[in-house]
Design a protein around this motif. Structure first.
Motif, PDB file in Angstrom:
ATOM      1  N   ARG A  54     -52.593  34.359  81.327  1.00 14.69           N
ATOM      2  CA  ARG A  54     -51.437  34.228  80.534  1.00 14.69           C
ATOM      3  C   ARG A  54     -51.739  34.990  79.321  1.00 14.69           C
ATOM      4  O   ARG A  54     -50.768  35.587  78.768  1.00 14.69           O
ATOM      5  CB  ARG A  54     -50.815  32.814  80.265  1.00 14.69           C
ATOM      6  N   SER A  68     -50.556  39.225  81.354  1.00 13.25           N
ATOM      7  CA  SER A  68     -49.318  38.765  81.523  1.00 13.25           C
ATOM      8  C   SER A  68     -48.319  39.894  80.961  1.00 13.25           C
ATOM      9  O   SER A  68     -47.412  40.123  81.486  1.00 13.25           O
ATOM     10  CB  SER A  68     -48.807  37.455  80.964  1.00 13.25           C
ATOM     11  N   LYS A  98     -49.814  30.955  88.839  1.00 13.38           N
ATOM     12  CA  LYS A  98     -48.902  31.219  87.603  1.00 13.38           C
ATOM     13  C   LYS A  98     -47.695  30.423  87.640  1.00 13.38           C
ATOM     14  O   LYS A  98     -47.398  30.006  88.495  1.00 13.38           O
ATOM     15  CB  LYS A  98     -48.452  32.774  87.167  1.00 13.38           C
ATOM     16  N   SER A 111     -43.091  37.768  78.700  1.00 12.27           N
ATOM     17  CA  SER A 111     -44.753  37.357  79.292  1.00 12.27           C
ATOM     18  C   SER A 111     -45.118  36.341  78.667  1.00 12.27           C
ATOM     19  O   SER A 111     -46.232  35.714  79.328  1.00 12.27           O
ATOM     20  CB  SER A 111     -45.322  38.614  79.153  1.00 12.27           C
TER      21      SER A 111
END
Length: 694
Positions: free
Chosen positions: A128, A132, A338, A668
């Motif tokens: 992340r 992302s 995720k 994101s």
């Protein structure tokens, strides 16, 4: 011992490992994306497996006291702590956090563990913080997040290569052979970076862009290409949508208009736009320099526009690539680790995807959680009392997260913190239960490199006496949480078979990949939807993964006035050095690497150091909106004035993430690690006369 993939970057270079009574050694091995080469990290990668600080048995940590436990005791304790939180606060009060160094099987199993054994929606991973933006942009534009749209070998055949915000020479050193081959055949290489990195030294042109100016530059390049008629008209008409809207949006993004934002002359922009559009083959590469920002998604979209209007994606050997950073960063983000995804790149809120996964996992569809919190969002939820327990595997979020001091404070509030790792870290030091991890030499499984190539990694060394593989830890915990019948695997091959079924029909389809074939080959490119399918090294050659098969040209960016450079604050950017990796948990336990770069430092232009009255080696104090740090300076003319750099590989008082504000991109959720306004002042103490560091 045998041949195994390196544990560090996404190239996954093969190394031949040997062990003698004194140490473990490695040398580069032919095959894989590294093609018989390995960097300094790879050559020394096995050393940390024998380091005396390695955690080799489960630990119970209680009020500052640490004692060793048996595995049964540790697993009973960890599961009971998780159960207690679930019983009192509900399953959503448990968070699960993974890392990009896990095998595909462990990543798949960790996501399933969160959603089936615990039934929490709150599962995410450290990608992340790095991939992302690229993933969001590619999903929206191409319909699929695929690191490279073509094999690495295609890059060496291109006549032009853009490198936006990537220091490949230090982050993926063996990648450089492909650029060198292209250059030897006459290719133009353009590196866009505020620092003159080792990668920039190779370039035909180095654009020392003002920090934050990348999107403006890309929009100006696209504007020049479109308004001069240099775009690929047939490709744009047949393979894209949104061209007219993009052309209207770019009308005001002239080379003259963006000069103040980019620091790049209009003439340079125009000449590069013309030459790039007219070159026969090209590759556009991006990485963290343009992605770890509040406009990271939009900047990648702009780079995709640049590749699409000139017809590069899907036309061999041209292409586009967001260079994956972590060793298995590509594979881990494909199979359900995720917050918004299920295996196979399926979206967790898609009813069809939920039905398919529920069938494979043998659970009721109503029992599957929905979308959960992302990485940093989970840590803020701890402060609010919404998350009370956290399970962390193969990551060090207390050091790697933005606003690191606040994240540490959050972890100190947890009722239960269970961490699986190789070494003591800033995260394990706050844990209630620490479970020892197997090293990369001791865990069998599959990996997926930056090209989308799935390979098998063998176990080349026996497990230490009191250490378990990641997948066995998860199965044992799941059994204690009442989910034994859904975690009854006998081997990584068994898990991979289920992973393949779970991915069937998804965008990242592994269903046609045979585990035994991987064991005897150099890998298969996904998607591979059926047995006998050759794999897909160039997945966009015929159509994109959007509903209509067209790529989406996207209007991104808002023109803003830019003040003069001398009125700007200091801008801090963070990144890697070639000797270290992530928060340095493994590389700082590798003597040769630590000897070369033992501590963090602030890299600064010599003239800026002179203005501060600071000498080379002298300590300065760096202050941001959320924290401060004291570091010695290294003077280097390789940076733009008013831009400073700190590597990211240290914990505690040397951790640069203490300065990083928790500003997340709205799509994101990536933090801004690259554009941090700071002030800098001298600390007390003497230093040498300022000298340039080349």
């Amino acid at each position: 011992m045998g041949v195994v993939q390196c544990s560090f970057c996404s190239m996954q270079c093969s190394i031949d490992v040997s062990e003698n009574p004194k140490n473990i050694t490695a040398r580069a091995h032919p095959g894989s994306a590294g093609r018989g080469k390995a960097c300094s990290k790879g050559i020394h990668a096995p050393e940390h497996a024998n380091h005396p600080e390695r955690i080799l048995c489960p630990l119970l940590c209680d009020k500052g006291r640490v004692r060793e436990m048996t595995w049964d005791e540790a697993l009973d304790k960890a599961s009971s702590m998780i159960k207690q939180v679930i019983d009192q606060y509900g399953p959503q009060a448990v968070g699960v956090y993974g890392g990009g160094s896990l095998t595909n099987e462990a990543a798949y199993l960790l996501g399933k563990f969160a959603r089936v054994a615990i039934q929490t929606p709150n599962v995410d991973y450290n990608g992340r913080y790095c991939m992302s933006s690229a993933a969001s942009a590619q999903n929206m534009v191409l319909g699929l997040d695929r690191g490279l749209t073509a094999p690495l070998s295609d890059i060496s055949r291109c006549s032009w290569i853009w490198v936006f915000g990537s220091n490949l020479a230090e982050c993926q050193p063996t990648f450089m052979q492909y650029l060198l081959e292209a250059k030897a055949q006459g290719a133009t290489i353009v590196v866009v970076d505020p620092r003159r990195t080792r990668t920039a030294d190779l370039a035909t042109y180095h654009l020392a862009i003002r920090p934050g100016g990348d999107l403006a530059l890309v929009n100006a390049l696209c504007r020049e290409i479109i308004y001069n008629g240099w775009f690929d008209k047939d490709y744009v008409k047949s393979r894209t949508s949104g061209f007219d809207e993009l052309a209207r949006h770019l009308e005001w993004w002239t080379a003259d208009a963006v000069e103040a934002i980019t620091g790049i002359s209009p003439q340079c922009i125009r000449e590069l736009a013309r030459a790039f559009a007219q070159t026969p083959t090209a590759f556009v590469l991006t990485a963290r320099g343009v992605e770890q920002r509040q406009d990271g998604v939009e900047t990648v979209m702009g780079c995709l526009n640049l590749a699409l209007i000139t017809g590069r994606i899907g036309n061999e050997p041209s292409g586009f690539g967001c260079v994956t950073g972590q060793m298995n960063g590509q594979g881990v983000r494909e199979h359900g680790l995720k917050a918004d995804q299920l295996p196979g790149y399926r979206l967790i809120e898609d009813p069809v995807a939920r039905e398919h996964i529920a069938r494979v996992w043998n659970v009721d569809i109503e029992d599957l959680p929905n979308r959960g919190l992302t990485a940093y969002e989970m840590f803020e939820a701890i402060h609010r009392g919404e998350i009370r327990a956290l399970f962390v595997m193969a990551s060090n979020p207390v050091a790697s997260s933005p606003h690191a001091v606040r994240v540490r404070e959050a972890f100190e509030k947890l009722d239960a913190l269970i961490v699986v790792d190789l070494f003591p870290t800033d995260t394990t030091r706050l844990a209630h239960v620490v479970l020892p991890a197997a090293s990369f030499l001791e865990q069998e499984g599959t990996l997926t490199n930056l090209e989308g190539r799935v390979t098998h990694r063998p176990r080349v060394r026996d497990l230490p006496k009191n250490v378990l593989e990641d997948w066995r830890i998860l199965c044992e915990l799941a059994r204690r949480l009442g989910a034994a019948n859904r975690f009854s695997y006998s081997s990584p091959a068994d898990i991979f078979a289920e992973l393949a079924r779970a991915s069937a029909g998804g965008k990242a389809d592994y269903s046609g990949i045979d585990y035994s074939t991987l064991q005897s080959s150099e890998g298969v490119y996904w998607p591979c939807p059926s047995r006998g399918h050759p794999g897909s090294p160039r997945p966009f050659s015929e159509r994109f993964f959007t509903p209509d098969g067209r790529a989406r040209l996207t209007s991104v960016g808002v023109m803003e006035a830019c003040t003069a450079e001398h009125e700007q604050p200091w801008i801090l950017t963070t990144g890697r050095v070639v000797e270290h990796y992530l928060t340095g948990v493994q590389t700082r336990r590798t003597s040769r690497l630590t000897e070369r770069v033992p501590h963090a430092y602030l890299e600064i232009h010599p003239e800026d150091a002179e203005e501060l009255g600071a000498a080379n080696g002298e300590r300065v104090r760096i202050v941001s909106a959320v924290g401060s740090l004291e570091l010695p300076i290294r003077c280097s003319p390789r940076l733009r004035r008013r831009t400073v750099f700190v590597p990211m590989h240290w914990e505690g008082a040397e951790n640069v993430n203490r300065l990083v504000p928790p500003l997340l991109h709205n799509i994101s959720k990536i933090p801004n690690f690259k554009l941090i306004p700071v002030t800098i002042m001298r600390s007390e103490g003497d230093g040498e006369r300022c000298q340039n560091v080349d």
